[in-house]
Design an enzyme around this catalytic site. Structure first.
Site, PDB file in Angstrom:
ATOM      1  N   GLU A 171      49.549  37.889  41.027  1.00 19.92           N
ATOM      2  CA  GLU A 171      49.487  37.761  42.189  1.00 19.92           C
ATOM      3  C   GLU A 171      48.195  38.208  43.091  1.00 19.92           C
ATOM      4  O   GLU A 171      47.588  39.015  42.148  1.00 19.92           O
ATOM      5  CB  GLU A 171      50.699  38.519  42.927  1.00 19.92           C
ATOM      6  CG  GLU A 171      51.980  37.858  42.558  1.00 19.92           C
ATOM      7  CD  GLU A 171      53.069  38.719  42.932  1.00 19.92           C
ATOM      8  OE1 GLU A 171      52.879  40.068  43.469  1.00 19.92           O
ATOM      9  OE2 GLU A 171      54.252  38.316  42.778  1.00 19.92           O
ATOM     10  N   ASP A 231      35.442  25.635  42.819  1.00 24.13           N
ATOM     11  CA  ASP A 231      36.182  25.506  44.294  1.00 24.13           C
ATOM     12  C   ASP A 231      35.522  26.135  45.416  1.00 24.13           C
ATOM     13  O   ASP A 231      36.165  26.889  45.997  1.00 24.13           O
ATOM     14  CB  ASP A 231      37.608  26.289  43.981  1.00 24.13           C
ATOM     15  CG  ASP A 231      38.595  26.036  45.066  1.00 24.13           C
ATOM     16  OD1 ASP A 231      38.520  24.962  45.576  1.00 24.13           O
ATOM     17  OD2 ASP A 231      39.498  26.562  44.921  1.00 24.13           O
ATOM     18  N   GLN A 256      50.955  31.417  38.688  1.00 25.02           N
ATOM     19  CA  GLN A 256      51.760  31.391  37.454  1.00 25.02           C
ATOM     20  C   GLN A 256      51.750  32.670  36.759  1.00 25.02           C
ATOM     21  O   GLN A 256      52.831  33.176  36.268  1.00 25.02           O
ATOM     22  CB  GLN A 256      51.236  30.223  36.617  1.00 25.02           C
ATOM     23  CG  GLN A 256      51.990  30.128  35.303  1.00 25.02           C
ATOM     24  CD  GLN A 256      51.615  28.959  34.292  1.00 25.02           C
ATOM     25  OE1 GLN A 256      50.811  28.246  34.784  1.00 25.02           O
ATOM     26  NE2 GLN A 256      52.370  28.888  33.162  1.00 25.02           N
ATOM     27  N   GLU A 275      49.730  33.900  45.309  1.00 29.73           N
ATOM     28  CA  GLU A 275      50.469  34.164  43.776  1.00 29.73           C
ATOM     29  C   GLU A 275      50.340  32.932  43.049  1.00 29.73           C
ATOM     30  O   GLU A 275      50.052  31.817  43.662  1.00 29.73           O
ATOM     31  CB  GLU A 275      52.013  34.528  44.064  1.00 29.73           C
ATOM     32  CG  GLU A 275      52.957  33.621  44.955  1.00 29.73           C
ATOM     33  CD  GLU A 275      54.152  33.982  44.829  1.00 29.73           C
ATOM     34  OE1 GLU A 275      54.951  34.716  43.926  1.00 29.73           O
ATOM     35  OE2 GLU A 275      54.806  33.709  46.164  1.00 29.73           O
TER      36      GLU A 275
END
Length: 863
Positions: free
Chosen positions: A577, A713, A574, A572
């Site tokens: 989720e 990432d 800001q 989850e």
């Protein structure tokens, strides 16, 4: 997965007085790394000497692999605990638990547990979450680390983990605490009970719901959560209106004020008090009109109080901090009377700042003299360095640079600006300045304040590392070699400034890249960053590519929500989720090219990204853009968007998920083929299978780079594993608590995977395909170590950042990841090429994929 203990970040040190306001207080407190000593760990009982309390350290396998209590008697009489003494008060925001694995021999873990804590060792308090639940969900196997946020956080010296035992299985535990030292020193406060407001027929409860004492305790005024502008709403879900605030009506206080008394761990030298107040004057709520504070240093209260009256604001209804100067009063207790300025007064947070010396008042004049002397010395050193450099290289540099300027050849750019790229006659890329310099996000200082103007300017003087003359390049290197003395102290500040500002922008565009014959060419600074539903950035896309996509309709079908069955929350953030779900009838939503190998009418495992219904407009727009981007990604090694739920809130996108989970957890549960695996009877993965998986990752990244997409990432946690070692690249590892230790947190805004990031991404904020190549090298290293430890596990986060400075200076002092034991020399050579300082000398993903395929063929021929 080995988690590295983190030293306090620069922001934590600078913001220590208001540490609860920022999400930087999440460092391991020393169970796994040994800073907490054996004598500070105790337990109610133990199986044997080899399962004593000192072996209950997260991610450690000493003794028999964990703390295990002696279990006897009935469950209702159980009161087993593992106790940790932190020696001083700490602000604890996160806990981690693990079972007893012992290299595959053990299989004991606590499925649920409770936590008790104490500030003095005598009074113990049971922790409950914001909904009042006491039992915490624990582990489902003996090896995975399960992290749980403490909401609300706790302030304690002593902490007890108490497994809930039902005798259906034996339990063992390994634990870690995450947080930081409690620098306020506040041990309790005593305030009148919060009251209830009736607003348009709705009850607004303004009580201190997490207060952990009777007359003395801590609660919502110290829980680190500042209330929203509208007090009827809350950061927390499933709570009542008014939850974030403690509030009082002046009708109940005939004296016209509310009195709160604060007690501290010792006599301190207080400088300021900050009170977070609501100011929704349209509802008759305002900040306090005046505050009068009394001080107690020993046993008696001082006769003369201090008084402060803030400026009343009837224009801006925003909640705000009111700062009250305490004028260096020495006290062990403070009693403050807050006077009403309207019918209601509401507080959500109160913090105190004290001087470094708890027994003597600060001599401000001496401090100013000392600071002035230090500043003068620094300027003198800088002047000496400039004179030396000028005498050595200035004359020679001036002649050559002026000659190149006359010829309109290459120039050195000492400011960070956007670049565009064109093709010369030989179709080789060359760099030319853009017509208009972009506004560097380094100039945006919020929220660190004006103290950081100097590092911001220094960053703007960093070179672009375009092709420069040899002498100019040497001049830059030597200059930065001297400046690095100061750069080391400010390196972390650069990251805070850049990424705090960057996280406030949902998209940033610069001058479009030049194109030849309609083919877009990716410009390094010309990217659009989308804010993902879990708070992290998704793929970064070239602005030109995004413009081309924006003109196309999204061809993704609507999926019936009722056919989704929730299995597990993966993560989850800001704005939303990520859930693991089973989907019925998903085969009807897949084309033949990407269909799953499943039997008809069988449920399919999917990941569901869900946007919260109360997400702001920018988040919703980014969610739609993310759907548009994901719908265009069609590659066997990229997670594919299958369907959406857009007919009503919450908006959802449904993507593939692989049955074996992420690559990090998959490899950490396996061993390389060999004698050790044979003796331990552990599941194995062959080197050829590792090589096959690495080749698939390279193939997927080759596809992304061909579309000018930058992942930003790439790591094993973001690669999913299916049948027959199939790999698909995903992007939601950042949202998982399991991997919170892999990210460096910036004031609760941005989280950065710095151990996977290239030096130019960390220092200059530049994310390109070349920085993805760097991350691929780290990912390859993870795979060949079977994800048994973090990259650079021997370095703290700050030391990792400092190491990027060594890459920048290029004086052969940088630290590289070592060659894994089972890694062949050609593959390690490929890793090192991915970590080349010069971005242009790193291989492309097409070259990496080709190299891995060739190596695989050669190995097969030799065998």
């Amino acid at each position: 997965m080995k988690r590295e203990t983190k030293t306090p970040s620069l922001s934590l040190l600078l913001l220590a007085g208001s540490q609860r306001l920022f999400c930087v207080c999440r460092s391991p407190l020393g169970m796994s790394r040994g800073q907490i000593l054996d004598e500070d760990i105790s337990a109610s009982s133990q199986w044997s000497d080899s399962t004593a309390a000192k072996y209950g350290r997260l991610d450690c396998e000493e003794g028999d692999g964990a703390w295990c209590p002696e279990i006897a008697g009935e469950p209702e009489n159980m009161n087993e605990f593992l106790q940790i003494d932190l020696r001083s008060l700490h602000f604890i925001t996160l806990v981690g638990t693990q079972g007893r694995h012992a290299g595959g021999i053990g299989n004991e873990f606590a499925q649920t547990y409770k936590i008790k804590y104490s500030r003095d060792g005598s009074r113990w308090i049971s922790w409950r979450n914001r909904q009042g639940k006491e039992v915490i969900e624990g582990n489902r196997n003996a090896y995975d680390i399960v992290l749980k946020d403490m909401e609300p956080p706790i302030i304690a010296r002593f902490v007890r983990f108490m497994p809930v035992i039902d005798h259906s299985m034996n339990v063992c535990m390994r634990v870690e605490l995450y947080g930081c030292e409690w620098l306020d020193g506040l041990v309790s406060y005593n305030s009148p009970l919060g009251q209830q407001m009736t607003l348009n027929g709705q009850h607004v409860h303004l009580n201190d719901s997490v207060y952990d004492g009777a007359m003395k305790g801590l609660g919502q005024l110290t829980d680190g959560m500042c209330g929203l502008d509208d007090f009827t709403h809350s950061h927390v879900y499933n709570v009542w209106p008014g939850y974030d605030y403690v509030g009082w009506s002046n009708e109940s206080f005939p004296n016209g004020y509310v009195e709160i008394m604060f007690e501290f761990d010792r006599t301190r030298n207080f400088t300021t008090m900050k009170v977070h107040c609501n100011n929704m004057f349209s509802r008759r709520v305002k900040t306090f009109q005046k505050v009068v504070c009394y001080f107690r240093s020993e046993l008696d209260w001082e006769a003369t109080p201090i008084s402060f009256s803030p400026v009343m604001d009837d224009v801006n209804p925003s909640a705000r901090f009111v700062t009250v100067s305490l004028y260096n009063h020495m006290a062990s207790a403070i009693k403050c009377q807050y006077y009403f300025s309207d019918i209601w007064m509401m507080f959500s947070e109160i913090t105190f700042q004290s001087g470094d010396d708890p027994t003597h008042k600060v001599d401000d004049s001496n401090t100013r003299i000392l600071i002035g002397c230090l500043v003068a010395i620094i300027f003198i050193l800088v002047a000496i360095i400039v004179i030396i450099l000028w005498r050595q290289v200035w004359q020679k540099m001036l002649e050559k640079v002026s000659r190149r300027m006359l010829d309109d050849e290459l120039t050195a750019s000492l400011s960070i600006q956007s670049e565009t790229f064109t093709y010369n006659n030989n179709n080789s890329p060359s760099s030319v300045p853009s017509e208009q310099e972009s506004n560097s996000t380094y100039e945006r200082i919020f929220p660190l304040g004006p103290d950081y103007q100097e590092p911001s300017r220094l960053v703007r003087k960093l070179p672009e590392f375009s092709q420069t003359s040899e002498d100019t390049g040497e001049f830059q290197k030597r200059c930065m070699g001297y400046i690095w003395v100061f750069h080391t102290y400010y390196a972390i500040a650069y990251i805070h400034v850049y990424f705090s500002a960057a996280s406030t922008n949902t998209a940033s565009k610069s001058t479009p890249a030049s194109v030849q014959e309609g083919v877009p060419h990716y410009a390094e600074a010309d990217i659009v960053n989308l804010q993902g539903v879990t708070g992290g950035n998704t793929y970064a896309v070239s602005a030109l590519t995004m413009d081309l996509l924006s003109g196309k309709d999204v061809a993704v079908e609507e999926f019936p929500r009722k056919l989704l069955t929730f299995k597990e929350k993966l993560g989850e953030g800001q704005f939303g989720e990520v859930h693991l779900c089973e989907a019925e009838g998903m085969q009807d939503f897949m084309d033949e090219e990407f269909s799953f190998d499943v039997i008809e009418n069988q449920t399919v495992l999917v990941a569901v990204k869900m946007l919260r219904a109360d997400a702001n407009k920018n988040a919703r727009n980014d969610f739609l853009k993310e759907i548009k981007i994901m719908s265009r990604l069609k590659d066997p090694n990229i997670i594919r968007l299958l369907a959406v739920c857009m007919s009503s809130d919450p908006l959802c996108m449904i993507t593939e998920y692989m049955e074996n989970g992420d690559l990090n957890q998959f490899l950490s549960r396996h061993e390389p083929e060999g004698m050790i695996a044979l003796l331990s009877n552990a599941p194995t993965v062959s080197y050829s299978n590792l090589h096959h998986m690495a080749t698939q990752i390279a193939s997927g990244m080759k596809y992304l780079s061909s579309l000018n997409f930058v992942h930003r990432d790439l790591a094993t946690r973001n690669c999913l594993v299916g049948k027959n070692y199939t790999i698909k690249i995903a992007d939601f590892g950042m949202s998982r608590n399991l991997y919170s230790g892999d990210y460096y947190r910036i004031q609760g805004r941005a989280v950065l995977p710095i151990r996977w990031m290239s030096w130019e991404s960390i220092l200059l904020g530049k994310f390109t395909t070349s920085s993805d190549v760097w991350a691929f090298g780290v990912t390859l290293w993870e795979m060949l170590t079977f994800c048994k430890e973090q990259p650079y596990s021997q370095l703290s986060d700050e030391q990792v950042i400092e190491n990027t400075g060594e890459f920048f200076r290029d004086q052969r002092r940088q630290i590289y990841l070592p060659q894994p034991p089972m890694c062949p020399d050609p593959v390690y050579k490929l890793m090192l090429s991915c970590w080349n300082r010069n971005t242009k000398e790193r291989p492309s993903f097409q070259e990496i994929h080709h190299t891995l395929l060739d190596y695989s063929l050669n190995v097969n021929k030799n065998h």
